[in-house]
Design a protein around this motif. Structure first.
Motif, PDB file in Angstrom:
ATOM      1  N   UNK A 116       0.838  -1.214   0.000  1.00 39.66           N
ATOM      2  CA  UNK A 116       0.000   0.000   0.000  1.00 39.66           C
ATOM      3  C   UNK A 116       0.867   1.256   0.000  1.00 39.66           C
ATOM      4  N   UNK A 117       1.983   1.213   0.713  1.00 42.41           N
ATOM      5  CA  UNK A 117       2.886   2.363   0.708  1.00 42.41           C
ATOM      6  C   UNK A 117       3.427   2.601  -0.694  1.00 42.41           C
ATOM      7  N   UNK A 118       3.810   1.532  -1.371  1.00 43.67           N
ATOM      8  CA  UNK A 118       4.323   1.661  -2.731  1.00 43.67           C
ATOM      9  C   UNK A 118       3.235   2.131  -3.695  1.00 43.67           C
ATOM     10  N   UNK A 119       1.996   1.706  -3.474  1.00 45.55           N
ATOM     11  CA  UNK A 119       0.886   2.171  -4.302  1.00 45.55           C
ATOM     12  C   UNK A 119       0.714   3.680  -4.154  1.00 45.55           C
ATOM     13  N   UNK A 120       0.684   4.149  -2.920  1.00 40.43           N
ATOM     14  CA  UNK A 120       0.536   5.598  -2.711  1.00 40.43           C
ATOM     15  C   UNK A 120       1.689   6.363  -3.355  1.00 40.43           C
ATOM     16  N   UNK A 121       2.887   5.866  -3.160  1.00 39.86           N
ATOM     17  CA  UNK A 121       4.066   6.516  -3.735  1.00 39.86           C
ATOM     18  C   UNK A 121       3.987   6.526  -5.264  1.00 39.86           C
ATOM     19  N   UNK A 122       3.549   5.421  -5.830  1.00 37.62           N
ATOM     20  CA  UNK A 122       3.432   5.342  -7.277  1.00 37.62           C
ATOM     21  C   UNK A 122       2.408   6.318  -7.831  1.00 37.62           C
ATOM     22  N   UNK A 123       1.246   6.384  -7.207  1.00 38.66           N
ATOM     23  CA  UNK A 123       0.206   7.313  -7.669  1.00 38.66           C
ATOM     24  C   UNK A 123       0.683   8.747  -7.552  1.00 38.66           C
ATOM     25  N   UNK A 124       1.323   9.067  -6.449  1.00 37.97           N
ATOM     26  CA  UNK A 124       1.839  10.435  -6.275  1.00 37.97           C
ATOM     27  C   UNK A 124       2.831  10.798  -7.380  1.00 37.97           C
ATOM     28  N   UNK A 125       3.601   9.816  -7.830  1.00 38.63           N
ATOM     29  CA  UNK A 125       4.587  10.077  -8.874  1.00 38.63           C
ATOM     30  C   UNK A 125       3.947  10.368 -10.230  1.00 38.63           C
ATOM     31  N   UNK A 126       2.675   9.984 -10.381  1.00 32.80           N
ATOM     32  CA  UNK A 126       1.994  10.159 -11.667  1.00 32.80           C
ATOM     33  C   UNK A 126       1.164  11.431 -11.749  1.00 32.80           C
ATOM     34  N   UNK A 127       0.990  12.122 -10.648  1.00 27.85           N
ATOM     35  CA  UNK A 127       0.028  13.218 -10.610  1.00 27.85           C
ATOM     36  C   UNK A 127       0.368  14.308 -11.620  1.00 27.85           C
ATOM     37  N   UNK A 128       1.612  14.731 -11.681  1.00 31.41           N
ATOM     38  CA  UNK A 128       1.973  15.810 -12.605  1.00 31.41           C
ATOM     39  C   UNK A 128       1.683  15.404 -14.050  1.00 31.41           C
ATOM     40  N   UNK A 129       2.046  14.174 -14.404  1.00 30.06           N
ATOM     41  CA  UNK A 129       1.832  13.719 -15.772  1.00 30.06           C
ATOM     42  C   UNK A 129       0.335  13.609 -16.078  1.00 30.06           C
ATOM     43  N   UNK A 130      -0.429  13.092 -15.121  1.00 29.14           N
ATOM     44  CA  UNK A 130      -1.874  12.976 -15.315  1.00 29.14           C
ATOM     45  C   UNK A 130      -2.515  14.351 -15.446  1.00 29.14           C
ATOM     46  N   UNK A 131      -2.082  15.290 -14.611  1.00 32.36           N
ATOM     47  CA  UNK A 131      -2.649  16.628 -14.647  1.00 32.36           C
ATOM     48  C   UNK A 131      -2.382  17.310 -15.976  1.00 32.36           C
ATOM     49  N   UNK A 132      -1.155  17.205 -16.472  1.00 31.48           N
ATOM     50  CA  UNK A 132      -0.799  17.862 -17.724  1.00 31.48           C
ATOM     51  C   UNK A 132      -1.537  17.265 -18.914  1.00 31.48           C
ATOM     52  N   UNK A 133      -2.004  16.028 -18.770  1.00 33.12           N
ATOM     53  CA  UNK A 133      -2.747  15.377 -19.845  1.00 33.12           C
ATOM     54  C   UNK A 133      -4.259  15.435 -19.644  1.00 33.12           C
ATOM     55  N   UNK A 134      -4.702  16.014 -18.540  1.00 32.64           N
ATOM     56  CA  UNK A 134      -6.133  16.124 -18.289  1.00 32.64           C
ATOM     57  C   UNK A 134      -6.803  14.799 -18.001  1.00 32.64           C
TER      58      UNK A 134
END
Length: 273
Positions: A116-134
């Motif tokens: 679960x810790x790795x899942x949270x860390x992984x999702x956090x790492x994707x936020x900027x890319x997801x945001x820039x792509x809408x």
């Protein structure tokens, strides 16, 4: 019960034998309003052609399925998973899908808490890319029977904990009745999603009794023991106004004439959703 199909979405995996172009035409002709596209359906025709097919259709693209699978013993494999998810975000954006559903994964050689810790860390790492792509990201908790490799997130409460810890509008929750109907805190946790305004998807089907296969024997709404209308009333009370997404994995239904199956889906949706 729904009186029309204006909030009905069907996942392409539900009618797996149909190619994307056939599924799009058949769904639209049946009055289905939305489509959630699985990666295999899009990549089998190529993303450019898939986008053309979707843009020419009256169907609304609801989501792209599926990303996730973050946990791993190996740092290198976790990095590869992030690269794969960035690719999926790019594909979702190309298709005009506003949401990527995350089946978050689990590593059986480590404690669930570490996964679960790795899942949270992984999702956090994707936020900027997801945001820039809408493209928003939806954490989908899975039934505990999948806690070995498919998802260390087994309850809506665990998904809420992670979403609240991340605390970003790009990250929310997908509620699937097949995975969560058994949870005695489901109503409260759905209300918790509502308070956080992060309930991004609602998936429906039924749990057949007895079920012959834990993965590939999902039922149509009204065919099993899940009170879909009750759970739908909870998500609507929480403020959800999105689509009711039919997501069914079934060897039996994939083997039958898919036009007949789609007719059963729309009938079951009206009668038991």
């Amino acid at each position: 019960m729904p009186t029309d199909l204006s909030k009905l979405c069907v996942h392409t995996i539900t009618t797996k034998p149909w190619s994307l172009d056939v599924a799009v035409d058949k769904y639209a002709a049946a009055g289905v309003a939305g489509i959630s596209v699985w990666q295999d359906a899009a990549t089998s025709v190529g993303l450019t052609q898939a986008r053309r097919i979707l843009e020419a259709s009256p169907l609304e693209v609801v989501s792209y399925v599926r990303g996730g699978f973050f946990p791993n013993h190996s740092r290198e494999e976790r990095a590869r998973a992030l690269d794969k998810n960035r690719q999926l975000i790019d594909e979702a954006a190309t298709l005009g899908a506003p949401l990527l559903v995350l089946v978050c994964g689990a590593e059986p050689r480590q404690p669930l808490a570490e996964s679960r810790r790795q899942i949270q860390e992984g999702i956090e790492s994707l936020i900027d890319h997801a945001t820039s792509n809408g493209v928003k990201l939806a954490i989908e908790p899975l039934h505990p029977m999948y806690a070995d490799t498919r998802s260390a997130i087994s309850t809506l409460g665990q998904a809420n904990d992670i979403a609240e810890a991340i605390d970003h509008p790009q990250v929310g929750i997908a509620v699937d009745v097949y995975h969560l109907w058994w949870d005695d805190r489901l109503e409260q946790e759905i209300a918790r999603c509502g308070k956080n305004d992060n309930l991004y998807a609602f998936h429906i089907c039924d749990w057949k009794v007895p079920t012959s296969d834990m993965l590939l024997d999902r039922g149509l709404m009204g065919e099993g023991c899940i009170d879909v209308p009750l759970i739908r009333s909870w998500v609507e009370a929480a403020g959800f106004r999105g689509y009711n997404e039919v997501e069914i994995f079934s060897n039996d239904y994939w083997a039958m004439e898919q036009d007949d199956f789609l007719a059963r889906i729309t009938d079951a949706y009206r009668a038991h959703s």
